[in-house]
Design a protein around this motif. Structure first.
Motif, PDB file in Angstrom:
ATOM      1  N   GLU A  81     -10.191   1.765  10.199  1.00  0.00           N
ATOM      2  CA  GLU A  81      -9.393   0.284  10.097  1.00  0.00           C
ATOM      3  C   GLU A  81      -8.287   0.512   9.208  1.00  0.00           C
ATOM      4  OE1 GLU A  81     -10.295  -2.042  11.749  1.00  0.00           O
ATOM      5  OE2 GLU A  81     -12.243  -1.297  12.781  1.00  0.00           O
ATOM      6  N   VAL A  82      -7.104   0.134   9.616  1.00  0.00           N
ATOM      7  CA  VAL A  82      -5.754   0.359   9.148  1.00  0.00           C
ATOM      8  C   VAL A  82      -5.101  -1.014   8.573  1.00  0.00           C
ATOM      9  CG1 VAL A  82      -3.579   1.438   9.133  1.00  0.00           C
ATOM     10  CG2 VAL A  82      -5.599   2.653  10.548  1.00  0.00           C
ATOM     11  N   THR A  83      -4.555  -1.028   7.593  1.00  0.00           N
ATOM     12  CA  THR A  83      -3.680  -2.072   7.000  1.00  0.00           C
ATOM     13  C   THR A  83      -2.530  -1.306   6.881  1.00  0.00           C
ATOM     14  OG1 THR A  83      -5.514  -3.502   5.897  1.00  0.00           O
ATOM     15  CG2 THR A  83      -3.269  -3.926   5.333  1.00  0.00           C
ATOM     16  N   ALA A  84      -1.526  -1.870   7.658  1.00  0.00           N
ATOM     17  CA  ALA A  84      -0.157  -1.406   7.504  1.00  0.00           C
ATOM     18  C   ALA A  84       0.926  -2.206   7.094  1.00  0.00           C
ATOM     19  CB  ALA A  84       0.506  -0.808   8.990  1.00  0.00           C
ATOM     20  N   ILE A  85       1.544  -2.132   6.150  1.00  0.00           N
ATOM     21  CA  ILE A  85       2.781  -2.753   5.566  1.00  0.00           C
ATOM     22  C   ILE A  85       4.016  -2.029   5.323  1.00  0.00           C
ATOM     23  CG2 ILE A  85       0.876  -3.970   4.220  1.00  0.00           C
ATOM     24  CD1 ILE A  85       2.291  -2.375   1.564  1.00  0.00           C
ATOM     25  N   ASP A  86       5.194  -2.898   5.535  1.00  0.00           N
ATOM     26  CA  ASP A  86       6.618  -2.594   5.362  1.00  0.00           C
ATOM     27  C   ASP A  86       7.278  -3.622   4.905  1.00  0.00           C
ATOM     28  OD1 ASP A  86       7.905   0.249   6.499  1.00  0.00           O
ATOM     29  OD2 ASP A  86       9.385  -1.430   6.216  1.00  0.00           O
ATOM     30  N   ALA A  87       8.271  -3.358   4.283  1.00  0.00           N
ATOM     31  CA  ALA A  87       9.309  -4.480   3.542  1.00  0.00           C
ATOM     32  C   ALA A  87      10.302  -4.868   4.825  1.00  0.00           C
ATOM     33  CB  ALA A  87      10.061  -3.929   2.335  1.00  0.00           C
ATOM     34  N   SER A  88      10.290  -4.163   5.627  1.00  0.00           N
ATOM     35  CA  SER A  88      11.263  -4.343   6.857  1.00  0.00           C
ATOM     36  C   SER A  88      10.503  -5.130   7.998  1.00  0.00           C
ATOM     37  CB  SER A  88      12.033  -3.021   7.258  1.00  0.00           C
ATOM     38  OG  SER A  88      12.549  -3.307   8.608  1.00  0.00           O
ATOM     39  N   ALA A  89      10.902  -6.409   8.166  1.00  0.00           N
ATOM     40  CA  ALA A  89      10.361  -7.259   9.368  1.00  0.00           C
ATOM     41  C   ALA A  89      10.596  -6.491  10.627  1.00  0.00           C
ATOM     42  CB  ALA A  89      11.269  -8.559   9.013  1.00  0.00           C
ATOM     43  N   GLU A  90      11.969  -6.049  10.520  1.00  0.00           N
ATOM     44  CA  GLU A  90      12.248  -5.509  11.814  1.00  0.00           C
ATOM     45  C   GLU A  90      11.468  -4.166  12.327  1.00  0.00           C
ATOM     46  OE1 GLU A  90      14.269  -6.700  14.106  1.00  0.00           O
ATOM     47  OE2 GLU A  90      14.791  -8.515  12.705  1.00  0.00           O
ATOM     48  N   LEU A  91      11.436  -3.332  11.347  1.00  0.00           N
ATOM     49  CA  LEU A  91      10.257  -2.267  11.413  1.00  0.00           C
ATOM     50  C   LEU A  91       9.014  -2.783  11.969  1.00  0.00           C
ATOM     51  CD1 LEU A  91      11.530   0.494   9.081  1.00  0.00           C
ATOM     52  CD2 LEU A  91      11.385   0.530  11.342  1.00  0.00           C
ATOM     53  N   ILE A  92       8.393  -3.564  11.055  1.00  0.00           N
ATOM     54  CA  ILE A  92       6.910  -4.237  11.424  1.00  0.00           C
ATOM     55  C   ILE A  92       6.963  -4.602  12.900  1.00  0.00           C
ATOM     56  CG2 ILE A  92       5.427  -6.098  10.847  1.00  0.00           C
ATOM     57  CD1 ILE A  92       4.643  -3.634   8.995  1.00  0.00           C
ATOM     58  N   GLN A  93       7.891  -5.329  13.210  1.00  0.00           N
ATOM     59  CA  GLN A  93       7.846  -6.034  14.510  1.00  0.00           C
ATOM     60  C   GLN A  93       7.731  -4.823  15.640  1.00  0.00           C
ATOM     61  OE1 GLN A  93      11.017  -8.900  14.883  1.00  0.00           O
ATOM     62  NE2 GLN A  93      10.249  -9.996  12.882  1.00  0.00           N
TER      63      GLN A  93
ATOM     64  N   TRP B  93      -1.029  -5.359  10.912  1.00  0.00           N
ATOM     65  CA  TRP B  93       0.290  -5.362  10.427  1.00  0.00           C
ATOM     66  C   TRP B  93       0.736  -6.371   9.490  1.00  0.00           C
ATOM     67  CZ3 TRP B  93       2.106  -0.953  12.085  1.00  0.00           C
ATOM     68  CH2 TRP B  93       1.784  -0.315  13.328  1.00  0.00           C
ATOM     69  N   HIS B  94       1.523  -6.172   8.236  1.00  0.00           N
ATOM     70  CA  HIS B  94       1.845  -7.088   7.194  1.00  0.00           C
ATOM     71  C   HIS B  94       3.193  -6.845   6.932  1.00  0.00           C
ATOM     72  CE1 HIS B  94      -2.108  -9.013   6.143  1.00  0.00           C
ATOM     73  NE2 HIS B  94      -2.421  -7.829   6.559  1.00  0.00           N
ATOM     74  N   HIS B  95       4.045  -7.736   7.066  1.00  0.00           N
ATOM     75  CA  HIS B  95       5.621  -7.926   6.512  1.00  0.00           C
ATOM     76  C   HIS B  95       5.272  -7.961   5.006  1.00  0.00           C
ATOM     77  CE1 HIS B  95       9.741  -9.789   5.609  1.00  0.00           C
ATOM     78  NE2 HIS B  95       9.858  -8.478   5.514  1.00  0.00           N
ATOM     79  N   LEU B  96       5.618  -7.128   4.253  1.00  0.00           N
ATOM     80  CA  LEU B  96       5.114  -6.904   2.881  1.00  0.00           C
ATOM     81  C   LEU B  96       6.026  -5.847   1.867  1.00  0.00           C
ATOM     82  CD1 LEU B  96       3.321  -8.369   0.635  1.00  0.00           C
ATOM     83  CD2 LEU B  96       1.777  -6.472   0.976  1.00  0.00           C
ATOM     84  N   ASP B  97       6.583  -6.207   0.778  1.00  0.00           N
ATOM     85  CA  ASP B  97       7.183  -5.174   0.052  1.00  0.00           C
ATOM     86  C   ASP B  97       5.999  -4.760  -1.176  1.00  0.00           C
ATOM     87  OD1 ASP B  97       7.321  -7.048  -2.109  1.00  0.00           O
ATOM     88  OD2 ASP B  97       9.548  -7.590  -1.722  1.00  0.00           O
ATOM     89  N   PHE B  98       6.409  -3.736  -1.827  1.00  0.00           N
ATOM     90  CA  PHE B  98       5.755  -3.190  -2.831  1.00  0.00           C
ATOM     91  C   PHE B  98       5.209  -4.129  -3.757  1.00  0.00           C
ATOM     92  CE2 PHE B  98       8.545   0.509  -1.530  1.00  0.00           C
ATOM     93  CZ  PHE B  98       7.658   1.132  -0.737  1.00  0.00           C
ATOM     94  N   SER B  99       6.299  -4.819  -4.203  1.00  0.00           N
ATOM     95  CA  SER B  99       5.869  -5.651  -5.320  1.00  0.00           C
ATOM     96  C   SER B  99       4.781  -6.991  -4.824  1.00  0.00           C
ATOM     97  CB  SER B  99       7.104  -6.752  -6.015  1.00  0.00           C
ATOM     98  OG  SER B  99       7.758  -7.443  -4.925  1.00  0.00           O
ATOM     99  N   GLY B 100       4.571  -6.883  -3.512  1.00  0.00           N
ATOM    100  CA  GLY B 100       3.757  -7.975  -3.207  1.00  0.00           C
ATOM    101  C   GLY B 100       2.241  -7.408  -3.131  1.00  0.00           C
ATOM    102  N   ILE B 101       2.142  -6.170  -3.304  1.00  0.00           N
ATOM    103  CA  ILE B 101       0.684  -5.576  -3.282  1.00  0.00           C
ATOM    104  C   ILE B 101      -0.382  -6.123  -4.131  1.00  0.00           C
ATOM    105  CG2 ILE B 101      -0.649  -3.317  -3.512  1.00  0.00           C
ATOM    106  CD1 ILE B 101       1.916  -1.958  -2.580  1.00  0.00           C
ATOM    107  N   GLU B 102       0.084  -6.236  -5.428  1.00  0.00           N
ATOM    108  CA  GLU B 102      -0.827  -6.869  -6.502  1.00  0.00           C
ATOM    109  C   GLU B 102      -1.360  -8.139  -6.338  1.00  0.00           C
ATOM    110  OE1 GLU B 102       0.952  -6.313 -10.235  1.00  0.00           O
ATOM    111  OE2 GLU B 102       2.579  -7.890  -9.901  1.00  0.00           O
ATOM    112  N   LYS B 103      -0.702  -8.868  -5.370  1.00  0.00           N
ATOM    113  CA  LYS B 103      -1.050 -10.589  -4.913  1.00  0.00           C
ATOM    114  C   LYS B 103      -1.672 -10.554  -3.976  1.00  0.00           C
ATOM    115  CE  LYS B 103       3.845 -11.703  -6.399  1.00  0.00           C
ATOM    116  NZ  LYS B 103       5.312 -12.123  -6.041  1.00  0.00           N
ATOM    117  N   GLN B 104      -2.210  -9.430  -3.226  1.00  0.00           N
ATOM    118  CA  GLN B 104      -3.209  -9.410  -2.153  1.00  0.00           C
ATOM    119  C   GLN B 104      -4.586  -9.365  -2.684  1.00  0.00           C
ATOM    120  OE1 GLN B 104      -1.723 -10.011   0.943  1.00  0.00           O
ATOM    121  NE2 GLN B 104       0.164  -9.877  -0.305  1.00  0.00           N
ATOM    122  N   ALA B 105      -5.420  -9.780  -1.723  1.00  0.00           N
ATOM    123  CA  ALA B 105      -7.088  -9.902  -2.173  1.00  0.00           C
ATOM    124  C   ALA B 105      -7.682  -8.400  -1.692  1.00  0.00           C
ATOM    125  CB  ALA B 105      -7.785 -10.871  -1.564  1.00  0.00           C
ATOM    126  N   TRP B 106      -6.978  -7.505  -2.157  1.00  0.00           N
ATOM    127  CA  TRP B 106      -7.545  -6.015  -1.833  1.00  0.00           C
ATOM    128  C   TRP B 106      -7.995  -5.100  -2.663  1.00  0.00           C
ATOM    129  CZ3 TRP B 106      -2.136  -4.939   0.599  1.00  0.00           C
ATOM    130  CH2 TRP B 106      -1.680  -5.519   1.953  1.00  0.00           C
TER     131      TRP B 106
END
Length: 216
Positions: free
Chosen positions: A68-80, A93-106
């Motif tokens: 099971e994979v959770t994939a994140i990238d700060a670039s919306a175009e690359l995620i799409q 898939w998640h459009h998310l930058d590094f600073s947003g990681i700590e805000k996730q329920a992970w």
């Protein structure tokens, strides 16, 4: 890195998403991926976080191995682009930058974190905090792989900001991480035929979970 440098780096990936994805999606990362997989804990259920997934190449590889994979990238175009080209029910898939990681329920969610050529866009002074936020998403027996271009400083290459890494700089970062970790470092050549960069690789586990790794 200034906010403008981050904006320029992100703009580069958004504006060149298709070209960048096409250039990187077929790079053979099998040897590194298998090193990482071999370090994962023995569990019935595995969940991997692909940090800065880019073209989705590695997220897709892990999904095909049954993870099971959770994939994140700060670039919306690359995620799409990645989501369109890798149709898999095992990838979230998640459009998310590094600073947003700590805000996730992970918290304690991932048995593996794959940060291949992604944290190299984080300023040196911010790296301990970003790495620590990633370690907070670890299971106790989890493993993390990170890689940087080998070097001694920070620089802007074209439109992109890079934080290079060497042994001394890495030790400085480790000293500032609240989590106690064990790690193995090694250098490798660039996988792209037209690039001569050396890469600084690190495999990380929490202390008391020793790393057994063989690099050919």
């Amino acid at each position: 890195m200034t906010k403008q440098s981050f904006k320029n780096t992100l703009s580069f990936y958004d504006e060149n998403a298709v070209e960048f994805a096409c250039q990187t999606v077929s790079i053979d990362m099998h040897d590194l991926s298998e090193l990482f997989i071999n370090q994962l804990p023995q569990r019935d259920t595995q969940c991997i976080l692909d940090v800065g997934c880019g073209s989705g190449r590695d997220a897709n590889y892990f999904a095909k191995q049954g993870y099971e994979v959770t994939a994140i990238d700060a670039s919306a175009e690359l995620i799409q682009w990645a989501e369109r080209h890798h149709m898999s029910s095992k990838i979230d898939w998640h459009h998310l930058d590094f600073s947003g990681i700590e805000k996730q329920a992970w918290e304690n969610k991932f048995t593996g974190i794959w940060a291949c050529a992604s944290l190299l866009h984080v300023p040196f002074l911010e790296l301990p905090f970003i790495i620590n936020s990633l370690l907070d998403t670890f299971t106790d027996d989890g493993v993390m792989y990170v890689s940087f271009k080998y070097g001694k400083g920070e620089r802007v290459d074209g439109e992109r900001f890079f934080c290079d890494m060497d042994e001394l700089r890495w030790k400085t970062i480790v000293a500032k991480i609240p989590h106690v970790i064990e790690y193995h470092i090694w250098l490798s050549a660039d996988k792209r035929a037209d690039c001569k960069d050396a890469w600084f690789n690190v495999m990380i586990k929490r202390e008391n979970n020793p790393i057994r790794i063989s690099v050919k």
